[in-house]
Motif scaffolding. Structure first.
Motif, short mmCIF file in Angstrom:
data_model
loop_
_atom_site.label_atom_id
_atom_site.label_comp_id
_atom_site.label_asym_id
_atom_site.label_seq_id
_atom_site.Cartn_x
_atom_site.Cartn_y
_atom_site.Cartn_z
N TYR A 1 0.83 -1.21 0.00
CA TYR A 1 0.00 0.00 0.00
C TYR A 1 0.86 1.26 0.00
O TYR A 1 1.82 1.37 0.75
CB TYR A 1 -0.92 0.01 1.22
N SER B 1 -1.59 2.86 -4.81
CA SER B 1 -2.48 1.75 -4.46
C SER B 1 -3.41 2.19 -3.34
O SER B 1 -3.31 3.31 -2.86
CB SER B 1 -1.66 0.51 -4.04
N ASN C 1 -8.08 -2.66 -1.61
CA ASN C 1 -7.99 -2.98 -3.03
C ASN C 1 -9.19 -3.86 -3.44
O ASN C 1 -9.94 -4.29 -2.58
CB ASN C 1 -6.64 -3.64 -3.33
N ASP D 1 1.56 -7.17 -5.90
CA ASP D 1 0.50 -7.90 -5.20
C ASP D 1 0.27 -9.28 -5.82
O ASP D 1 -0.16 -10.21 -5.14
CB ASP D 1 -0.80 -7.09 -5.19
N ASP E 1 -1.93 -0.07 6.26
CA ASP E 1 -2.78 -1.12 5.70
C ASP E 1 -2.80 -2.35 6.60
O ASP E 1 -3.81 -3.04 6.70
CB ASP E 1 -2.34 -1.48 4.28
N VAL F 1 -5.62 0.74 0.38
CA VAL F 1 -5.68 -0.33 1.36
C VAL F 1 -6.74 -1.35 0.96
O VAL F 1 -6.48 -2.54 0.86
CB VAL F 1 -6.00 0.22 2.77
#
Lengths: 453, 453
Positions: A432, A437, A441, B410, B308, A439
């Motif tokens: 993040y 980006s 997502n 990710d 996050d 948190v």
């Protein structure tokens, strides 16, 4: 000497297989016959080449000489394979520079697909060829011809039959060149693989804003053509659309002519290969747009004529031929495109397809953000996630967003391929940073919604 | 009535826990005490707020009233918890509007971290406060103070001690405001979590191009300060840097003062929580920057003070308190940032860390592309992938690129958390479209390199 591998067809699949064989085992003799002028061409970038956004290099990376000199592969263009003798393991070729019979230890078929062209009066001339100004878009040669024609004829109005990915990409490309575009689509809507109508509305609005005339629920009845090229299309609603350029883009079907001519008829016209890309004919492999593969989610045979699938099959088959335990297990239905400002990406099954395949499916809609709201140019995308009700196993996802749609969908694709649940994806430590980006997502947002349902 | 849950601290972790408890079980009474002026503030966007790129809303989403009225959570700001009686299960608070002893059934500690401030002469005044013009950046209040000070004093020159993510983000933010920035870093290099020097060079070149003066292998010996604010820093190499603003950004440590004052001393000063966010003290939970969690790859305790992580812990803890079988299993070391044109994202272990942790590690460098080369603005990023030599299990990855770095990382994070190998990732059907992705994405490119090694 090593064994002799012959390859028929020099598109993505055949060429990648050839390269990978040589990488893993230079002793294997690899000879490739391509009927057209180019090998290693990429079909997917062709709309962007026609739009002038990328150069010729993006469509045809390397020539035959390169493969000969740098990779040790004997490549012959303008050399169609005319017949295969499966018993004697021999192919007959009739090329500009090379003719005759060539024996193989293993044969790879990479003959691609043919565009579907409907029997509309005026599309073809008496010799069966498409009339002047009427095109399909399958390969580099098509793309070069289209670009040349558009330039030469100073095309102002174009008609596209079909609103699939290629139809819409070409609508954008032609619009980019200042050409007025009409897209005729038989169905009542667009992009059925998307998860929600809200996603489709974004695309419809964008097409409208960019002055692409979309004629849904409409077919072309007749083409007014010639002798000076295509002039107009008469549509099923009785209207007439004048144009100087027509693209037929309603899909493709596997090119099985050579197989059939050689006496092998695939059941139902579907050449289904297994995980080793075997055709069932001894020592004959096939890959790319000419074969059917398997859907990993449903276990059913599926046709996935995509460049990236062919490339991966090529890598796997190269390994298989060179003696590595590689496989190509199948697909789950991932695809991406972009239409004007929107990126589109899908993977797995949409809600309806999940139900149709017997899954106890649930769906959830979340926002997709590649940075936090607050930055001026942050436009939220729309994500639809399909999962199994009880287990929370991910079944599918679709995204329409202005950023990183494919990169997000690939996260879902990993999860779907390996059977991960939203709960298991909650355990993942995502990266993040507010500028790149968020948190919550799409995956975590979907998990939270599923949890709080 | 339901049970009484008290929460000390209204940052990301505490507030998310409170919200999730109420979502799942509105009968639970939730009361939250926050010593500062704000709750639900986000620390990570503060550099972008200071740069003027996002507004106050991105730093403080909601106020106490919102949580009271919309979510049924009793929130008190300016209300420090002064002491906890773990035996009687009572906290003593001393707030503006509320004072006294409050019993709890369950207590959540979300007290965050304190910035590390080194004992440099001139940093603090006699009362222990940071001298005028000297700041740390931990929360919304810090950010508001910094922005006000910079505006009021028309700061032209700034010094930042520490080149971590926040130090570099602030260097960019201040540069954006036209301020000359010097970053002093004790170590000989930057960003040790990255996988290659080539990646670091991209950042170093960008800092130079953006006129950030980076002083590596250097410390601050003394601050020349006051009475009218900070004036200069004397560095270890004898040089003096004049400035009107100084940010200390060399890391944080868990805020355990309240625990210690209440008689609980965490071993080695590390409050390590388990998967249920339990502290070991009956009915006392903790989360966020004040706790240590577990590294899922190494099994070792690890400090991961990220917003996050706190948010996810909050969601999990909310579920746990409300009776759901949620857990927070740990982290693998994912993080992201962006420095000028470059996005940075890392996950898992870099090569050296993998070796240090006993893995038989191998590494590979590939390019990262979010669209095919040929589009004018396509700048290749640098990806380093670490994997186990024999199994090809993914252990870590780092990316420096101009696009989708966090979204690519990710993908690796999912693979690492669930123990997937590069070979298994080859089986994934990725989404390809020339304008928004590439066939040989970082994962497939790494697989191909590992295969052909």
């Amino acid at each position: 000497m090593g064994k002799k591998v012959l390859i028929a067809g020099g598109g993505a699949g055949g060429m990648t297989a050839a390269t990978q064989i040589k990488r893993q085992n230079p002793d294997i003799e690899v000879t490739l016959f391509e009927s057209g002028s180019y090998v290693s061409w990429a079909g997917c970038p062709t709309p962007y080449y026609i739009a002038g956004l990328v150069g010729e290099m993006s469509v045809v990376h390397f020539d035959a000489e390169y493969f000969k000199n740098d990779r040790g592969i004997d490549v012959y263009t303008h050399t169609p394979v005319e017949l295969i003798d499966f018993k004697r393991k021999i192919v007959s070729v009739n090329g500009e520079k090379i003719k005759g019979e060539f024996p193989y230890d293993q044969l790879i078929l990479s003959l691609g697909a043919k565009a579907v062209v409907p029997p509309i009066p005026g599309l073809r001339s008496d010799d069966g060829k498409l009339n002047e100004g009427i095109f399909i878009l399958r390969d580099a040669e098509n793309a070069f011809n289209i670009k040349e024609y558009i330039d030469k004829r100073k095309v102002k109005n174009a008609l596209i039959i079909g609103s699939g990915f290629i139809g819409l990409e070409m609508a954008e490309a032609l619009t980019h060149l200042g050409i007025s575009v009409t897209v005729v689509e038989m169905a009542d809507g667009i992009l059925p693989m998307l998860g929600t109508d809200e996603q489709r509305k974004k695309i419809l609005k964008s097409l409208e804003a960019n002055k692409v005339a979309l004629r849904l629920g409409t077919t072309v009845k007749e083409i007014v053509c010639c002798p000076d090229g295509v002039e107009a299309a008469i549509l099923s609603d009785g209207t007439s659309v004048p144009m100087e350029f027509l693209l037929v883009s309603i899909g493709v079907r596997p090119n099985l002519s050579l197989l059939e001519k050689s006496g092998f008829h695939a059941p139902d016209g579907k050449l289904i290969v297994n995980e080793n890309l075997e055709t069932g004919i001894p020592d004959v492999y096939a890959l790319g747009d000419m074969v059917w593969t398997r859907n990993l989610l449903t276990g059913k045979p599926v046709y996935a004529p995509f460049g990236d699938v062919a490339d991966k099959q090529g890598l796997a088959l190269g390994g298989i031929i060179a003696g590595s335990p590689l496989q190509f297990r199948g697909v789950i239905g991932s695809a991406a495109t972009s239409i004007f400002e929107w990126q589109i990406a899908v993977t797995g099954l949409n809600y309806q397809a999940a139900l149709d395949n017997g899954f106890d499916a649930e769906k959830v809609n979340v926002k997709s953000l590649h940075r936090i709201m607050g930055f001026e140019d942050t436009v939220p995308g729309l994500v639809n996630v399909v999962y199994e009700k009880n287990t929370h196993r991910v079944l599918g996802a679709s995204i329409v967003s202005q950023s990183a749609a494919a990169q997000f969908i690939d996260q879902f694709a990993i999860a779907i391929t390996w059977g991960l649940t939203l709960d298991q994806l909650f355990d993942v430590d995502y990266a993040y940073s507010p500028k790149t980006s968020v948190v919550w997502n799409p995956i975590l947002a979907a998990y939270r919604k599923a949890l709080n349902r």
